[in-house]
Scaffold this active site. Structure first.
Site: not given
Length: 381
Positions: A178, A331
């Site tokens: 990520h 997120d």
């Protein structure tokens, strides 16, 4: 105002979406150390020993006093529950703002070897009347020994009881690349690079260190080593500095061969090569605990580095409550809630040389658990 406050309290008591944060955990007091070690050393998901039923308890008993002393030297217990609860509170607050349609969100902690245990957490989740539950591994890089063990514990729990039909389950079992995870590690590295003289800052060796893994697991095909390496690569790409870097491995346990080079050996070897300025980066840990606060800070940065003649060594902080890390957590979960997948094909695929019936049945369990209804029914978009 009173009515509003009462409604807020009522809503807070009835969360809609659970974020279940999986981790190993750590003893909060020295009195928990013995039981903690016993659970680890007898868990064949975590570590496989010859004659484990006898050797595991023997190793745990033999190490208890030594490990107790280490916990006393970092304040009397592990801070991992404190950090996980703080991260969870900040995560769910962010999710409430990002996804009001799935709010209120509530975080739950499910530790493997100390309270709150998996069974207790999922019992509470059911009592709270949760509608949607996201099982979220706090190990960014997947290993059968860590995330796999936590997931097996969930499967074990539901083998003993009926799966609640009113809860819609999904899972996030890995998130090693990520971009915000790479960014927070980059920021942590930059914080420590500032402590070096500017004339040599670009030559400081960055040593990414992660918990090692038995070679038997590596040979079986465990994805952990290459996922850790992927996080390292993503971090260096984000850092955009000329510093040399290497990936090393720490925290070997037991007599079997583990993945090398070991962090302590690498520090000594680099010092002999003339590399006297180093940064240690705990790339697989999302919060501080004994492997960072004692093994890295005390055993390596204070004691070993001095003995090896290292001039300057710094240890990058774990992500902890860094705003970028909380944004990363939010997120990851928000995209999962909105777009899925409920369970990844990567998780459902076994290692090439896996012969474990436990692993096979666990993956089948999660395939069924996370497909009780269609993806469309599971999202709040």
């Amino acid at each position: 105002m009173r009515l509003s406050a009462a409604l807020h309290t009522e809503t807070a008591q009835k969360p809609k979406t659970a974020i279940v944060m999986l981790n190993m955990g750590g003893p909060q007091t020295v009195d928990e150390v013995g039981a903690y070690l016993h659970r680890i050393m007898t868990d064949r998901d975590m570590i496989q020993l010859p004659v484990q039923s006898r050797l595991g308890p023997w190793i745990a008993s033999r190490r208890t006093d030594e490990v107790k002393k280490k916990y006393m030297e970092i304040g009397g217990g592990s801070p991992i529950l404190k950090w996980t609860n703080l991260q969870g509170s900040m995560l769910t607050k962010a999710l409430d703002q990002m996804l009001p349609e799935s709010a209120p969100h509530k975080h739950y902690v499910a530790f493997r070897y100390v309270p709150p245990f998996t069974d207790e957490t999922f019992e509470q989740l059911e009592k709270d009347g949760i509608e949607r539950a996201v099982i979220f591994s706090q190990y960014p890089q997947y290993s059968c020994a860590t995330t796999g063990s936590s997931l097996n514990a969930i499967a074990d729990f539901y083998r003993k009881r009926q799966i609640p039909q009113n809860i819609k389950f999904s899972m996030i079992e890995r998130w090693p690349t990520h971009p915000l995870l790479a960014k927070v590690f980059t920021e942590r590295i930059k914080e420590k690079l500032e402590k070096f003289d500017s004339s040599l800052r670009n030559d400081v060796l960055i040593m990414f260190t992660a918990h090692s893994l038995p070679l038997k697991a590596v040979s079986r095909g465990d994805t952990y080593p290459h996922e850790v390496a992927a996080t390292v690569a993503a971090t260096m790409n984000e850092l955009k500095l000329p510093n040399p870097h290497r990936l090393v491995w720490q925290s070997k346990v037991g007599p079997l061969p583990w993945l090398q080079p070991y962090t302590d050996d690498a520090i000594k070897a680099y010092s002999k090569q003339g590399r006297k300025h180093l940064i240690l980066v705990p790339i697989a840990f999302v919060n501080e605990h004994i492997e960072t606060l004692h093994e890295l800070d005390i055993e390596y940065c204070e004691e070993l580095a001095h003995e090896a003649g290292v001039i300057q060594i710094e240890r990058a902080s774990a992500p902890n409550d860094h705003p970028i890390f909380i944004a990363a957590l939010a997120d990851v979960v928000a995209k999962h809630l909105t777009n899925g997948p409920r369970v990844s094909k990567q998780f459902l695929s076994r290692c090439p040389h896996c012969v474990s019936e436990r692993c096979k049945s666990s993956k089948e369990f999660f395939r069924k658990l996370c497909s009780q209804s269609s993806l469309k029914d599971q999202t709040y978009a």
